[in-house]
Scaffold this motif. Structure first.
Motif, PDB file in Angstrom:
ATOM      1  N   LEU A  12       8.758   2.728  11.044  1.00  0.00           N
ATOM      2  CA  LEU A  12       7.523   2.979  11.772  1.00  0.00           C
ATOM      3  C   LEU A  12       7.848   3.307  13.218  1.00  0.00           C
ATOM      4  O   LEU A  12       8.595   2.577  13.872  1.00  0.00           O
ATOM      5  N   ASP A  13       7.292   4.383  13.720  1.00  0.00           N
ATOM      6  CA  ASP A  13       7.576   4.832  15.080  1.00  0.00           C
ATOM      7  C   ASP A  13       6.255   5.231  15.747  1.00  0.00           C
ATOM      8  O   ASP A  13       5.558   6.121  15.267  1.00  0.00           O
ATOM      9  N   MET A  14       5.897   4.547  16.831  1.00  0.00           N
ATOM     10  CA  MET A  14       4.685   4.891  17.556  1.00  0.00           C
ATOM     11  C   MET A  14       4.853   6.252  18.234  1.00  0.00           C
ATOM     12  O   MET A  14       5.941   6.598  18.700  1.00  0.00           O
ATOM     13  N   ASP A  15       3.781   7.013  18.292  1.00  0.00           N
ATOM     14  CA  ASP A  15       3.837   8.371  18.838  1.00  0.00           C
ATOM     15  C   ASP A  15       3.670   8.346  20.355  1.00  0.00           C
ATOM     16  O   ASP A  15       2.622   7.934  20.865  1.00  0.00           O
ATOM     17  N   ALA A  16       4.741   8.784  21.075  1.00  0.00           N
ATOM     18  CA  ALA A  16       4.705   8.841  22.548  1.00  0.00           C
ATOM     19  C   ALA A  16       4.084   7.563  23.114  1.00  0.00           C
ATOM     20  O   ALA A  16       3.130   7.598  23.881  1.00  0.00           O
ATOM     21  N   PHE A  17       4.646   6.424  22.734  1.00  0.00           N
ATOM     22  CA  PHE A  17       3.997   5.126  22.880  1.00  0.00           C
ATOM     23  C   PHE A  17       3.487   4.844  24.293  1.00  0.00           C
ATOM     24  O   PHE A  17       2.289   4.654  24.512  1.00  0.00           O
ATOM     25  N   TYR A  18       4.378   4.794  25.280  1.00  0.00           N
ATOM     26  CA  TYR A  18       3.932   4.436  26.626  1.00  0.00           C
ATOM     27  C   TYR A  18       2.880   5.415  27.143  1.00  0.00           C
ATOM     28  O   TYR A  18       1.846   5.019  27.703  1.00  0.00           O
ATOM     29  N   ALA A  19       3.157   6.703  26.965  1.00  0.00           N
ATOM     30  CA  ALA A  19       2.228   7.715  27.462  1.00  0.00           C
ATOM     31  C   ALA A  19       0.898   7.642  26.715  1.00  0.00           C
ATOM     32  O   ALA A  19      -0.173   7.827  27.306  1.00  0.00           O
ATOM     33  N   SER A  20       0.938   7.365  25.427  1.00  0.00           N
ATOM     34  CA  SER A  20      -0.296   7.265  24.648  1.00  0.00           C
ATOM     35  C   SER A  20      -1.131   6.061  25.066  1.00  0.00           C
ATOM     36  O   SER A  20      -2.368   6.131  25.091  1.00  0.00           O
ATOM     37  N   VAL A  21      -0.466   4.950  25.421  1.00  0.00           N
ATOM     38  CA  VAL A  21      -1.202   3.783  25.923  1.00  0.00           C
ATOM     39  C   VAL A  21      -1.913   4.147  27.232  1.00  0.00           C
ATOM     40  O   VAL A  21      -3.082   3.800  27.443  1.00  0.00           O
ATOM     41  N   GLU A  22      -1.222   4.870  28.096  1.00  0.00           N
ATOM     42  CA  GLU A  22      -1.828   5.258  29.375  1.00  0.00           C
ATOM     43  C   GLU A  22      -3.002   6.210  29.163  1.00  0.00           C
ATOM     44  O   GLU A  22      -4.041   6.086  29.823  1.00  0.00           O
ATOM     45  N   GLN A  23      -2.868   7.142  28.232  1.00  0.00           N
ATOM     46  CA  GLN A  23      -3.973   8.064  27.949  1.00  0.00           C
ATOM     47  C   GLN A  23      -5.134   7.344  27.285  1.00  0.00           C
ATOM     48  O   GLN A  23      -6.298   7.681  27.529  1.00  0.00           O
ATOM     49  N   ARG A  24      -4.834   6.348  26.473  1.00  0.00           N
ATOM     50  CA  ARG A  24      -5.903   5.547  25.852  1.00  0.00           C
ATOM     51  C   ARG A  24      -6.693   4.786  26.910  1.00  0.00           C
ATOM     52  O   ARG A  24      -7.936   4.742  26.863  1.00  0.00           O
ATOM     53  N   ASP A  25      -5.989   4.189  27.857  1.00  0.00           N
ATOM     54  CA  ASP A  25      -6.634   3.316  28.838  1.00  0.00           C
ATOM     55  C   ASP A  25      -7.243   4.072  30.006  1.00  0.00           C
ATOM     56  O   ASP A  25      -8.061   3.513  30.740  1.00  0.00           O
ATOM     57  N   ASN A  26      -6.858   5.316  30.194  1.00  0.00           N
ATOM     58  CA  ASN A  26      -7.406   6.130  31.285  1.00  0.00           C
ATOM     59  C   ASN A  26      -7.833   7.484  30.724  1.00  0.00           C
ATOM     60  O   ASN A  26      -7.012   8.392  30.608  1.00  0.00           O
ATOM     61  N   PRO A  27      -9.104   7.643  30.382  1.00  0.00           N
ATOM     62  CA  PRO A  27      -9.573   8.894  29.762  1.00  0.00           C
ATOM     63  C   PRO A  27      -9.276  10.145  30.584  1.00  0.00           C
ATOM     64  O   PRO A  27      -9.158  11.243  30.024  1.00  0.00           O
ATOM     65  N   VAL A  28      -9.128   9.997  31.899  1.00  0.00           N
ATOM     66  CA  VAL A  28      -8.828  11.151  32.755  1.00  0.00           C
ATOM     67  C   VAL A  28      -7.493  11.792  32.360  1.00  0.00           C
ATOM     68  O   VAL A  28      -7.288  12.994  32.542  1.00  0.00           O
ATOM     69  N   LEU A  29      -6.594  11.005  31.797  1.00  0.00           N
ATOM     70  CA  LEU A  29      -5.257  11.501  31.453  1.00  0.00           C
ATOM     71  C   LEU A  29      -5.205  12.194  30.098  1.00  0.00           C
ATOM     72  O   LEU A  29      -4.213  12.853  29.779  1.00  0.00           O
ATOM     73  N   ARG A  30      -6.247  12.066  29.299  1.00  0.00           N
ATOM     74  CA  ARG A  30      -6.217  12.625  27.947  1.00  0.00           C
ATOM     75  C   ARG A  30      -6.152  14.148  27.982  1.00  0.00           C
ATOM     76  O   ARG A  30      -6.890  14.796  28.726  1.00  0.00           O
ATOM     77  N   GLY A  31      -5.257  14.684  27.183  1.00  0.00           N
ATOM     78  CA  GLY A  31      -5.096  16.132  27.127  1.00  0.00           C
ATOM     79  C   GLY A  31      -4.217  16.697  28.223  1.00  0.00           C
ATOM     80  O   GLY A  31      -3.950  17.898  28.246  1.00  0.00           O
ATOM     81  N   LYS A  32      -3.740  15.838  29.128  1.00  0.00           N
ATOM     82  CA  LYS A  32      -2.911  16.301  30.240  1.00  0.00           C
ATOM     83  C   LYS A  32      -1.441  15.941  29.990  1.00  0.00           C
ATOM     84  O   LYS A  32      -1.142  14.982  29.282  1.00  0.00           O
ATOM     85  N   PRO A  33      -0.525  16.709  30.598  1.00  0.00           N
ATOM     86  CA  PRO A  33       0.894  16.338  30.497  1.00  0.00           C
ATOM     87  C   PRO A  33       1.161  15.103  31.353  1.00  0.00           C
ATOM     88  O   PRO A  33       0.965  15.124  32.570  1.00  0.00           O
TER      89      PRO A  33
END
Length: 359
Positions: A12-33
């Protein structure tokens, strides 16, 4: 899926784990590099979102290089306590299915579900249920590889990323490995792949055609490992609570390094890769080892063990450069440089050990 009389292993491997947590917790980051790490000149990318990866941004890459590749890259400071808490949530989901969990880092693990707590015969179904529960409880996606050994399960988990899973059945293992480029094998890095290529070995099938004696002559003990994985063989068990003995990175240079300045610069990618792994896993170490292979293939190592855990990348670099000073001035060119960190533990382990002294 059922593997008669053989193991059922899930990676089992989380997808882009750290970055995905940040995008989850901050909607402004979603869809951005997004890059998790330091944006300073000497900063390193600890993790990159899939949007950033499209520009060639990767973990362990110097932040300055990442910004050149993707000027719109958004840097976010890592929040390791948050990542650890999410990792504990995910580990709890794994534990509902099997006690045989071997964590590799905060975001990936092997599970042996040959016999499991829910008596589900299909490893594929277990992977589906785990991934669905991870999404339900964390709003994060995971990818899974399912096979009859750890080597193949690891390969399979990369095959449908992100948010997918892939099965390699016992009848498919040999054919699957035969078609892969040797550089795609887990555990074979660019330098080793180049050495294999120089010997006329480009694919898993090419590797399988070599004798174990030949491979050991060229690669030492690792040659035996290559001999077996070329045949889709891997008998390593899933070991719960496995702790790595060391973290290391090395680089073989196309042209030998001739000056101290070149050697110092050549160390930087190794230092960045080692510390990026420390950030991903939460591990820290006390022993730094510098490895140098000269143009005439003479190899030496120098180590230093500190009283406490290394606190950050600057301390790691300082110790490595001090070890290097003992090898100057150069009397011949340098072909390879490597840095490793051992005596590993987490800061929580060290605090618990210190507290135990007072109990």
């Amino acid at each position: 899926m059922d593997f008669p009389e053989t193991r059922k292993i899930i990676h089992l491997d989380m997808d882009a784990f750290y970055a995905s947590v940040e995008q989850r917790d901050n909607p402004v980051l979603r869809g951005k590099p997004v890059a998790v790490g330091g944006s300073r000149a000497r900063g390193v990318v600890a993790a990159a979102s899939y949007e950033a990866r499209q520009f060639g941004v990767r973990s362990a890459m110097p932040s300055s290089t990442a910004l050149r590749k993707c000027p719109a890259l958004v840097f976010v400071k890592p929040r390791f306590e948050v990542y650890k808490e999410v990792s504990r949530q995910i580990r709890g989901i794994f534990a509902e299915y099997t006690p045989l969990i071997e964590p590799l880092s905060l975001d990936e693990a092997y599970l042996d579900v040959t016999t499991n707590l829910k008596n589900i015969a299909s490893a594929t179904r277990i992977a589906e249920l785990i991934r669905a529960e991870i999404w339900q409880k964390t709003q994060l996606t995971a990818s899974a590889g399912i096979s009859y050994n750890k080597f193949l399960a690891k390969l399979a988990s990369d095959y449908r990323k992100p948010n997918g899973q892939f099965v390699i059945k016992p009848s498919q293992g040999l054919e699957f490995v035969a078609e892969l480029a040797v550089g795609q094998f887990h555990g074979i890095g660019p330098a080793t792949a180049a050495r294999l290529n120089s010997l006329g070995i480009f694919t898993g099938l090419d590797l399988r055609q070599q004798s174990e004696t030949f491979l050991r002559q060229h690669f030492g003990k690792a040659g035996s490992h290559y001999y077996h994985i070329a045949r889709a063989q891997d008998n390593r068990p899933v070991v719960p609570d496995r702790l790595r003995k060391s973290i290391g990175s090395e680089t073989t240079f196309e042209q030998d390094l001739q000056t101290p300045e070149d050697v110092r610069a050549g160390l930087q990618p190794c230092l960045a890769a080692v510390w990026a792994h420390c950030q991903r896993t939460g591990l820290r170490g006390r022993t730094v080892t510098l490895k140098v292979k000269y143009a005439d293939f003479q190899q030496i190592t120098r180590s230093r063990t500190l009283v406490g855990l290394l606190p950050g990348p600057d301390a790691l670099a300082q110790v490595a450069h001090e070890l290097l000073l003992g090898l100057l001035p150069l009397t011949k060119g340098v072909r390879l440089l490597g840095v490793s960190l051992s005596s590993l533990e987490t800061p929580d382990d060290m605090i618990g050990r210190q507290l135990a002294l007072f109990l």
